[in-house]
Design a protein around this motif. Structure first.
Motif, PDB file in Angstrom:
ATOM      1  N   ARG A  74       0.800  -1.216   0.000  1.00 26.32           N
ATOM      2  CA  ARG A  74       0.000   0.000   0.000  1.00 26.32           C
ATOM      3  C   ARG A  74       0.839   1.276   0.000  1.00 26.32           C
ATOM      4  N   ARG A 102      -9.562   0.824  -5.843  1.00 24.89           N
ATOM      5  CA  ARG A 102      -8.934   1.348  -4.619  1.00 24.89           C
ATOM      6  C   ARG A 102      -9.439   0.590  -3.394  1.00 24.89           C
ATOM      7  N   SER A 103     -10.739   0.364  -3.342  1.00 29.06           N
ATOM      8  CA  SER A 103     -11.310  -0.370  -2.219  1.00 29.06           C
ATOM      9  C   SER A 103     -10.769  -1.795  -2.156  1.00 29.06           C
ATOM     10  N   ASP A 106      -7.105  -1.808  -1.030  1.00 25.70           N
ATOM     11  CA  ASP A 106      -7.041  -1.595   0.417  1.00 25.70           C
ATOM     12  C   ASP A 106      -7.451  -2.862   1.168  1.00 25.70           C
ATOM     13  N   ASP A 110      -5.164  -4.650   3.873  1.00 21.88           N
ATOM     14  CA  ASP A 110      -5.702  -4.879   5.213  1.00 21.88           C
ATOM     15  C   ASP A 110      -5.698  -6.360   5.567  1.00 21.88           C
TER      16      ASP A 110
END
Length: 462
Positions: A74, A102-103, A106, A110
């Motif tokens: 990231r 983008r989601s 991420d 995560d």
């Protein structure tokens, strides 16, 4: 976007490898974006042998390395691309709206940083993770791998599935990823980040191949995950070493005692979220009573979505090369013949100046489930609205990744909900105002991956 095509090397057990045979990866307008090195069967065979010979990192070390990899993925430049350049490039080549890319990116980062919980949630409560645990002195179940090497025949419609196989690394597997030709950037970046974080070159590899060599990757592994359509599901239906990830055919049921107007936002979001390209997007809405008012309102809501290039910050719909989009449109119109079209009846293609095309939403009302058209799943917001009666039972709702149930009285429908939860072909049930795309890494998506990767055996010592 980069000015020159990016060189995406294979990532073998001895480091990056640039082959003579390369595949040009275009963006949605046909512009060359990358040159992907394709490896031969001999290279694949040697890589799989190297993975098998390698020993996994100790548990604490691999979990720490995964966490570092998430931050590298990231925050740092990887493979010559910043995070922002990577996201934009992926959006341009696979046509997924930039906010969705983008989601998903991420989500991958995560997942790497918090992989312990989803990886080990599948462990039975009566089992321990190591034979050295003091509980084994009196006899205990030990949770152990079914094999040592996992192959991933990756999806290309969306980056998010790459978050899943990180759990295999957390559990001590060595992993070989065969990237999709449509979107190789995400696994390339992820494997480089994992290696930079501490995983050896013989722990995780990227093996791009042509179709004639693809089966060699899976043949060299103990277990495999393969993404695809119904053909992939049928091919591996009887093979317990392959986890086939096929169409989701996610659905929503609205019972007569629920006011669908209060849930229209959730229904529309379930259909259109992330461009409607994921297996958790709703493809059929079943309505107890007249489905026409809901279909009309849903069409009005989806018709307001804008047509924009995929890399636009406000993009919400998927984009494909114009020819690909026209082929999908022709297929949809053939399947929808004779239905009541509330949206998309004249077509769904909106061409952009660069030669690409937005796939706009479609809403079709069916008279029933005869012919199975409600099962048609397409890579854009396309939904079939179907009448349902209690006497129809759960049969029309089966074979579903996520089933949303919107009812005004859960207790009053307890028998129905019991049947839906107990049905083995329905993977997840969302009761109430929860979109079908709702996910959390701590709960299963299509079962816990650990259910496939691991087993228990009894150990007694001392």
């Amino acid at each position: 976007m980069t000015a020159e095509p990016v060189a995406l090397d294979a990532l073998g057990p001895s480091g990056p490898y640039r082959s003579r045979k390369r595949l040009t990866i275009p963006d949605v307008a046909g512009a060359a974006t990358a040159e992907l090195s394709l490896v031969p069967a001999l290279f694949v065979g040697r890589a799989m042998v190297a993975l098998r010979k390698a020993r996994p990192l100790p548990q604490e070390e691999r979990l720490a390395a995964l966490s570092r990899a998430g931050r590298i993925f990231r925050e740092q430049e990887v493979g010559g691309l910043s995070y922002e350049e990577y996201e934009r490039t992926v959006s341009r080549i696979c046509g997924v709206p930039l906010p969705a890319v983008r989601s998903a990116a991420d989500e991958i980062a995560d997942s790497a940083e918090r992989v312990l919980t989803p990886s080990y949630n599948a462990r039975p409560t009566g089992a321990v993770s190591d034979w050295r645990d003091p509980l084994t002195r009196n006899g205990r179940a030990v949770w152990t791998r079914r094999g040592e090497v996992l192959a991933v025949n990756a999806a290309g419609n969306h980056p998010a599935p790459h978050a899943l196989w990180l759990e295999a690394l957390a559990l001590g597997y060595r992993v070989a990823v065969r990237p999709s030709r449509r979107e190789p950037f995400t696994p390339h970046r992820l494997v480089l980040a994992l290696r930079a974080a501490g995983f050896g070159d013989d722990q995780v590899v990227l093996l791009p191949t042509d179709h004639s060599v693809a089966d060699e990757v899976m043949a060299g592994a103990d277990l495999s995950i393969s993404y695809g359509g119904d053909d992939v599901v049928r091919k591996y239906a009887a093979d317990t070493t392959v986890l086939a990830q096929g169409p989701g055919r996610s659905k929503i049921l609205v019972t007569a005692d629920a006011d669908w107007r209060e849930h229209l936002d959730t229904i529309a979001d379930s259909v259109g979220h992330h461009g409607g390209v994921k297996c958790v997007n709703t493809t059929a809405v079943f309505v107890e009573g007249d489905p026409a008012p809901l279909a009309e309102a849903l069409a009005e809501r989806l018709a307001a979505l804008p047509s924009l290039p995929p890399e636009d910050e406000k993009a919400v719909l998927p984009v494909q090369p114009a020819e690909t989009a026209r082929n999908l449109e022709r297929y949809l119109l053939a399947q929808a013949a004779g239905t009541t079209a509330h949206l998309g009846g004249d077509g769904v293609v909106d061409e952009l100046p660069d030669g690409s095309a937005v796939l706009r939403p479609a809403v079709h009302e069916l008279a029933g489930t005869e012919g199975g058209r409600h099962r048609v799943e397409l890579p854009f917001p396309c939904v079939w609205v179907v009448p349902w009666r209690p006497e129809d039972g759960i049969e029309p709702l089966r074979e579903t990744l996520v089933l949303g149930v919107i009812t005004g009285d859960e207790e009053g429908h307890a028998d129905l909900i019991d049947a839906l939860v107990e049905d083995p072909t329905i993977c997840n049930v969302h009761l109430g105002d929860h979109p079908t795309h709702w996910m959390d890494r701590s709960v299963p998506h299509d079962g816990y991956l650990g259910e496939f990767l691991m087993r228990t055996k009894t150990v007694i010592r001392g």
